[in-house]
Write an enzyme that holds these catalytic residues in place. Structure first.
Site, PDB file in Angstrom:
ATOM      1  N   ALA A 250       0.771  -1.234   0.000  1.00 10.75           N
ATOM      2  CA  ALA A 250       0.000   0.000   0.000  1.00 10.75           C
ATOM      3  C   ALA A 250       0.807   1.292   0.000  1.00 10.75           C
ATOM      4  CB  ALA A 250      -0.950   0.009   1.201  1.00 10.75           C
TER       5      ALA A 250
ATOM      6  N   ASP B 147       1.963  -3.034   4.150  1.00  7.73           N
ATOM      7  CA  ASP B 147       3.216  -2.820   3.437  1.00  7.73           C
ATOM      8  C   ASP B 147       4.330  -3.573   4.135  1.00  7.73           C
ATOM      9  OD1 ASP B 147       4.017  -0.966   1.036  1.00  7.73           O
ATOM     10  OD2 ASP B 147       5.730  -1.015   2.388  1.00  7.73           O
TER      11      ASP B 147
ATOM     12  N   ASP C  53       5.216  -8.971   4.765  1.00 13.70           N
ATOM     13  CA  ASP C  53       5.497  -9.282   3.374  1.00 13.70           C
ATOM     14  C   ASP C  53       4.189  -9.763   2.754  1.00 13.70           C
ATOM     15  OD1 ASP C  53       8.123  -8.641   3.666  1.00 13.70           O
ATOM     16  OD2 ASP C  53       8.840 -10.698   3.821  1.00 13.70           O
TER      17      ASP C  53
ATOM     18  N   ASP D 150      -0.752  -4.055  -6.060  1.00 10.14           N
ATOM     19  CA  ASP D 150       0.115  -3.181  -6.853  1.00 10.14           C
ATOM     20  C   ASP D 150       1.540  -3.520  -6.452  1.00 10.14           C
ATOM     21  OD1 ASP D 150       0.712  -0.986  -8.610  1.00 10.14           O
ATOM     22  OD2 ASP D 150       1.142   0.204  -6.824  1.00 10.14           O
TER      23      ASP D 150
ATOM     24  N   CYS E 293       4.072  -0.954 -12.659  1.00 11.71           N
ATOM     25  CA  CYS E 293       4.470   0.176 -13.510  1.00 11.71           C
ATOM     26  C   CYS E 293       5.641  -0.272 -14.381  1.00 11.71           C
ATOM     27  CB  CYS E 293       4.828   1.390 -12.674  1.00 11.71           C
ATOM     28  SG  CYS E 293       5.981   1.073 -11.338  1.00 11.71           S
TER      29      CYS E 293
END
Length: 736
Positions: free
Chosen positions: A165, A197, A224, A265, A318
């Site tokens: 996050a 996170d 993790d 993500d 990304c």
């Protein structure tokens, strides 16, 4: 934190070297031309787009009651800029709407960082961005980073998990969606958001980002992602609002809590962020993707195991690299044996230009000759721990079932953005136990392990460092940090978010477990009497003397949800209010002590002890939680007409006889020393506006920062400009 700002001369030098760095990266060109991410004819346009600086983008925080008025101000002539030629050579244009973002809440500004600060015509826009960012009204966020939460369609009843996050812009979007209907329905959501996170420091940055929303429906955890624990309902807890899964193989365990929406993500090589991080060019290699593929696969499989049947999850990176993108999604679909499916999202965000996912790609080996491999059969015997069968494109028969074309690729030349990859998946049935196995054997000699219940980690998945295939090195790209003050807006918002988040977003959640060595790191609100264990949060007992005294001192009504108060102090120094959904997940049992949820922070701070002389009850209501507490208070709330309220905010401290209203003076004189609430009272203004104050003998002082006071007046001005003018004028007149 972003790295220290370099002198302007240094910045210009870096920008001047930008094109040289790109031209020298022939490996990048060779690799992606081979992969066919764009056609040969389109390659010059693709590369030219990567050479351009990234435009500044931001979004209006959608859960603000006056979000539409901020948008209308941007649309009005007030923010239109006279785009005439100026002394600089930079190309720039006034703010414009991002066409695909709902309700025109996403905005883009085509101007370089230097232009935004230096061009006189942009001064008003720059001041607006700085001011509204500081007040939490807008969030600086890269455009493609805004996409994943929109595809999840979060509803108020949903249990949501953001697996990776930090720094929190996407998590903020998820929370805004969760609370989107609260104002209209006057009912708080029953769902919640768990923001996780792997890096403890970045998790604390995440806390800072989410606290601006002042919502009790979130938890920040530290795991993790591939080891995120299974949570089980304790027997004393009533059933949750959505269904839970009972696994017959969970012998003696209580029903598991599964999530309705999951965002993964994941950490990635980040070459989609080259426009923002040009230094990545000189360090780019395909080996970064090879090293990340395994951890990305573990995370997406773990996400699928935590997802409710019928739920949605987004996998995003990304990166342009298919080994981090389509190959990872394909491996999940392969393991899931039909229980997961790619969703056709072509009808969602119709104005978003997206390319279909790739269906064919190759793998470049790590040997000196950069040998291209086209199938797992070509993996050299001495490379089976570095190259995996799952990295290769699926067979034609597999492709017919997988529908990889439903994956979405965002390219910079299409809508002037960074590069991004998004896959929207739905869980249509329980995962088979085999989906959760990962052998430590090379791809050609994988063995079948003992079946395990869905969601429980296998021995292979919980590999210890000495058992790992290969200690994965963190690529240089991932260590890159970008400047905290982006595009001249503010040093505090979005230093490392969105596309590029993984190229500076978080330390890698490595395939070898980084089971925290950071337990002794203090969080943002550690008390001197608190321990450092992750289970330090506890629910406040109804008989807690601090809480009983609060009930008496503030006249707290019996219907206040006291069972949702938590503390992490042995002496209840701070009390936080969490939502009913968060209460459920905190009470949820876990399979073992090792897998308990490691909570960094949660909820909204509502009471805090402040040791002051002459005070009978030292716990003060916090400004963060004042609006949550206000409906339940029957004592120590002083209702102020606009003249009294504005004068108090302007001068910050007044003697009781200085308040214009006789009623206010009488109420203040009747109160003993201690904290109180000053609430604006106006017949035409119904939105609650209140500030925390402290009375010491005959003096009353505001306990709110100037920054927060300015935000309150701005909020009023959005609803009632005449009242805001009255507040401003009254305070100015009296203070002169």
């Amino acid at each position: 934190m972003g790295k220290r700002r370099a002198p302007r001369g240094g910045k210009k030098k870096k920008e001047a070297e930008y094109h040289t760095e790109v031209i020298e990266s022939e490996w990048f060109k060779e690799y992606y031309q081979k992969q066919g991410i764009v056609t040969e004819e389109e390659w010059p346009l693709f590369l030219k787009s990567l050479l351009k600086p990234l435009p500044a983008t931001f979004r209006i925080n959608g859960n603000l009651p006056f979000a539409a008025k901020i948008r209308d101000r941007l649309l009005s002539d007030e923010m239109h800029v006279d785009a005439q030629a100026d002394a600089s050579n930079d190309e720039w244009s006034p703010p414009s709407v991002i066409p695909w973002y709902p309700d025109q809440f996403g905005w883009k500004l085509d101007a370089s960082r230097q232009s935004l600060r230096s061009i006189p015509q942009l001064a008003k826009v720059h001041a607006f961005l700085v001011r509204e960012s500081e007040r939490g009204h807008i969030s600086r966020q890269e455009a493609v980073s805004m996409i994943p939460p929109l595809f999840l369609n979060v509803q108020p009843s949903h249990k949501v998990l953001d697996m990776c996050a930090a720094p929190g812009s996407k998590t903020s979007q998820l929370l805004e969606a969760l609370y989107a209907e609260e104002a209209a329905t006057q009912r708080p959501p029953t769902g919640f958001v768990v923001a996780n996170d792997a890096d403890a420091k970045r998790a604390n940055m995440l806390v800072h980002q989410l606290k601006r929303l002042n919502t009790p429906g979130f938890i920040v955890s530290h795991h993790d992602a591939q080891f995120f624990p299974s949570l089980h309902l304790p027997p004393s807890l009533a059933p949750v609002t959505t269904t839970v899964e009972t696994d017959p193989n969970d012998q003696g365990l209580f029903p598991r809590i599964l999530f309705d929406r999951i965002l993964a993500d994941v950490p990635c090589s980040g070459d989609g962020t080259l426009r923002k991080n040009p230094s990545l060019w000189r360090r780019w290699t395909p080996a970064q993707a090879l090293g990340l593929h395994r951890i990305q696969t573990l995370i997406i499989v773990r996400a699928a195991s935590l997802l409710e049947v019928g739920g949605l999850m987004v996998y995003s990176t990304c990166s342009f690299n298919p080994i981090e993108n389509e190959a990872v999604v394909a491996e999940l679909l392969r393991r899931s044996e039909g229980s997961m499916e790619l969703v056709d999202a072509s009808g969602l965000l119709p104005e978003l230009i997206r390319r279909p996912g790739l269906t064919d790609w190759s793998v470049q080996g790590r040997d000196e000759n950069r040998t291209w491999l086209h199938s797992a059969d070509e993996i050299p015997a001495n490379r089976t721990r570095q190259l995996r069968a799952s990295m290769f494109a699926p067979s034609a028969e597999e492709l017919s079932r997988m529908h990889l074309h439903r994956c979405m690729r965002l390219l910079p030349q299409d809508q002037d953005s960074g590069g991004f990859f998004v896959a929207l998946l739905r869980k249509v049935a329980k995962l088979p136990a085999s989906a959760l196995r990962e052998s430590t054997q090379p791809p050609q000699t994988q063995t079948v392990g003992k079946p395990v219940p869905e969601g429980e980690m296998t021995e292979a998945q919980s590999i210890q460092p000495e058992e790992a295939d290969e200690p994965m090195q963190i690529p240089d790209a991932v260590e890159e940090e970008v400047e905290g003050e982006e595009d001249g807006v503010t040093a505090e918002v979005e230093p490392l978010e969105g596309a590029g988040a993984s190229a500076g977003k978080r330390k890698l959640e490595t395939a070898v477990s980084s089971e925290p060595t950071v337990k002794k790191a203090r969080t943002v609100e550690d008390d001197e009497d608190e321990t450092d264990s992750y289970d330090r949060f506890k629910f406040v007992s109804p008989d807690d003397p601090v809480w009983q005294r609060a009930i008496e001192f503030y006249g707290i009504r019996p219907d206040f949800p006291a069972n949702q108060l938590v503390t992490r102090s042995k002496t209840s120094k701070r009390l936080l209010l969490v939502s009913s959904g968060v209460r459920q997940i905190i009470l949820a049992d876990t399979t073992s002590a090792k897998s308990k949820l490691r909570v960094i922070n949660m909820g909204v701070k509502v009471l805090e002890r402040k040791e002051l002389s002459g005070v009978s009850y030292p716990h003060r209501i916090c400004q963060d939680g004042v609006l949550l507490m206000l409906p339940y208070l029957t004592k120590r709330v002083v209702h102020c007409p606009p003249a009294d309220f504005s004068l108090f905010l302007k001068l910050h401290s007044l003697k009781t006889e200085q308040f214009p209203s006789e009623q206010v003076r009488a109420e203040l004189n009747s109160l003993e020393t201690g904290a109180l609430i000053m609430q604006l009272q106006h017949p035409s203004y119904t939105r609650p506006v209140a500030v925390v104050a402290h009375k010491h003998f005959q003096t009353v002082a505001v306990m709110v920062s100037k920054h927060e006071i300015r935000g309150l007046i701005d909020m009023i001005s959005e609803d009632d400009p005449e009242l805001a003018s009255t507040l401003e004028a009254t305070g100015e007149t009296v203070s002169q």
